[in-house]
Design an enzyme around this catalytic site. Structure first.
Site, PDB file in Angstrom:
ATOM      1  N   LYS A 281       4.860 -14.536   0.601  1.00 41.78           N
ATOM      2  CA  LYS A 281       4.555 -15.357  -0.460  1.00 41.78           C
ATOM      3  C   LYS A 281       5.690 -15.142  -1.434  1.00 41.78           C
ATOM      4  CE  LYS A 281       1.702 -17.075  -3.482  1.00 41.78           C
ATOM      5  NZ  LYS A 281       1.323 -18.161  -3.226  1.00 41.78           N
TER       6      LYS A 281
ATOM      7  N   ASP B 242      -1.501 -18.108   1.150  1.00 42.59           N
ATOM      8  CA  ASP B 242      -2.899 -18.780   0.842  1.00 42.59           C
ATOM      9  C   ASP B 242      -2.845 -19.881   1.696  1.00 42.59           C
ATOM     10  OD1 ASP B 242      -0.419 -19.588  -0.484  1.00 42.59           O
ATOM     11  OD2 ASP B 242      -0.837 -20.351  -2.052  1.00 42.59           O
TER      12      ASP B 242
ATOM     13  N   ASP C 110      -9.224  -9.444   8.912  1.00 42.19           N
ATOM     14  CA  ASP C 110     -10.626  -9.330   8.585  1.00 42.19           C
ATOM     15  C   ASP C 110     -11.204 -11.112   8.542  1.00 42.19           C
ATOM     16  OD1 ASP C 110     -10.748  -6.750   8.036  1.00 42.19           O
ATOM     17  OD2 ASP C 110     -12.028  -7.015   6.425  1.00 42.19           O
TER      18      ASP C 110
ATOM     19  N   TYR D 244       0.921  -1.470  -0.113  1.00 47.38           N
ATOM     20  CA  TYR D 244       0.131  -0.110  -0.040  1.00 47.38           C
ATOM     21  C   TYR D 244       0.713   1.371   0.025  1.00 47.38           C
ATOM     22  CZ  TYR D 244      -3.806  -3.214   1.217  1.00 47.38           C
ATOM     23  OH  TYR D 244      -5.023  -3.995   1.352  1.00 47.38           O
TER      24      TYR D 244
ATOM     25  N   ASP E  80      -3.944  -7.118   6.089  1.00 50.36           N
ATOM     26  CA  ASP E  80      -5.292  -6.518   5.860  1.00 50.36           C
ATOM     27  C   ASP E  80      -6.380  -7.452   5.731  1.00 50.36           C
ATOM     28  OD1 ASP E  80      -7.409  -4.685   5.426  1.00 50.36           O
ATOM     29  OD2 ASP E  80      -6.457  -4.247   3.480  1.00 50.36           O
TER      30      ASP E  80
END
Length: 234
Positions: free
Chosen positions: A69, A102, A130, A16, A126
């Site tokens: 990742k 993942d 959630d 970001y 992020d």
């Protein structure tokens, strides 16, 4: 909240960072190109990881899970992995693991009891924060703290959920996330006893079944707030 794990999110760089741009719109319809670059610095990675390890040392389950990742993002995430290995060497008393994002999504669902402190980049954390909130029962339950580890600037404490203007004024919002965020703020201010009182009030209220609709109850926002205040005064 189940196994009560914590997601530590890098909040100033990563995916970001806002680097990139949109180009070639003049080529006409279908010809535009967008580039979005993730920024990873050794200083930024080390800062968030040391915070995560220091936090893990205060917990019963002293473990840090790094989310990566690096099998697909061969520069930024490989740097992330390298820094994690280097920092981990300074904390031999803390268990570690490095998990692809993942696979970590699956682990959140299938084996959350194996988690304690999860450290991840801006985008990955992020999404996972959630997911963790939803697994606890509702986004309305999760608290968050945006911290400056050096305390040179103020922190910001807010529930993980958004402002939800579609339900404003209807008494449907779950206040638990906001009150939990206040507890994190009190802890940051060096008031752990007051923070613990708020946390205990949350536990007493939810244990009594005074719940808003998002977690299967029928109580209004005001009902839950009143129960929290009653628990604090008990």
């Amino acid at each position: 909240m189940g196994s009560h794990w914590v997601v530590v999110r890098e909040n100033s760089e990563g995916e970001y960072a806002g680097l990139g741009g949109r180009n070639f719109s003049g080529r006409g319809p279908g010809g535009e190109v967008a580039v979005q670059s993730a920024l990873f610095t050794e200083v930024g990675c080390e800062r968030i990881m040391r915070f995560a390890f220091d936090l893990a040392r205060t917990r019963v389950h002293k473990k840090v899970s790094s989310v990566t990742k690096s099998n697909a993002q061969q520069y930024g995430m490989v740097l992330w992995d390298d820094v994690f290995k280097r920092v981990a060497a300074d904390y031999p008393d803390v268990e570690t693991e490095s998990v692809l994002v993942d696979a970590m999504s699956a682990k959140f669902v299938l084996k959350p009891e194996d988690l304690s402190v999860v450290v991840a980049s801006n985008l990955n954390a992020d999404i996972l924060s959630d997911l963790g909130s939803a697994l606890a029962g509702s986004l309305g339950l999760a608290a968050s703290a945006n911290l400056n580890p050096e305390r040179r600037f103020p922190g910001m404490f807010e529930p993980v959920h958004g402002s939800a203007p579609d339900i404003a004024g209807q008494g449907l919002a779950n206040p638990i996330g906001a009150v939990g965020s206040a507890a994190l703020m009190l802890e940051h201010f060096g008031l752990p006893d007051q923070a613990a009182r708020l946390d205990k009030a949350i536990e007493a209220t939810t244990a009594a079944g005074i719940l808003t609709r998002d977690v299967g109850g029928t109580a209004t926002t005001e009902d839950v707030v009143k129960a929290l205040i009653d628990a604090l005064n008990a």
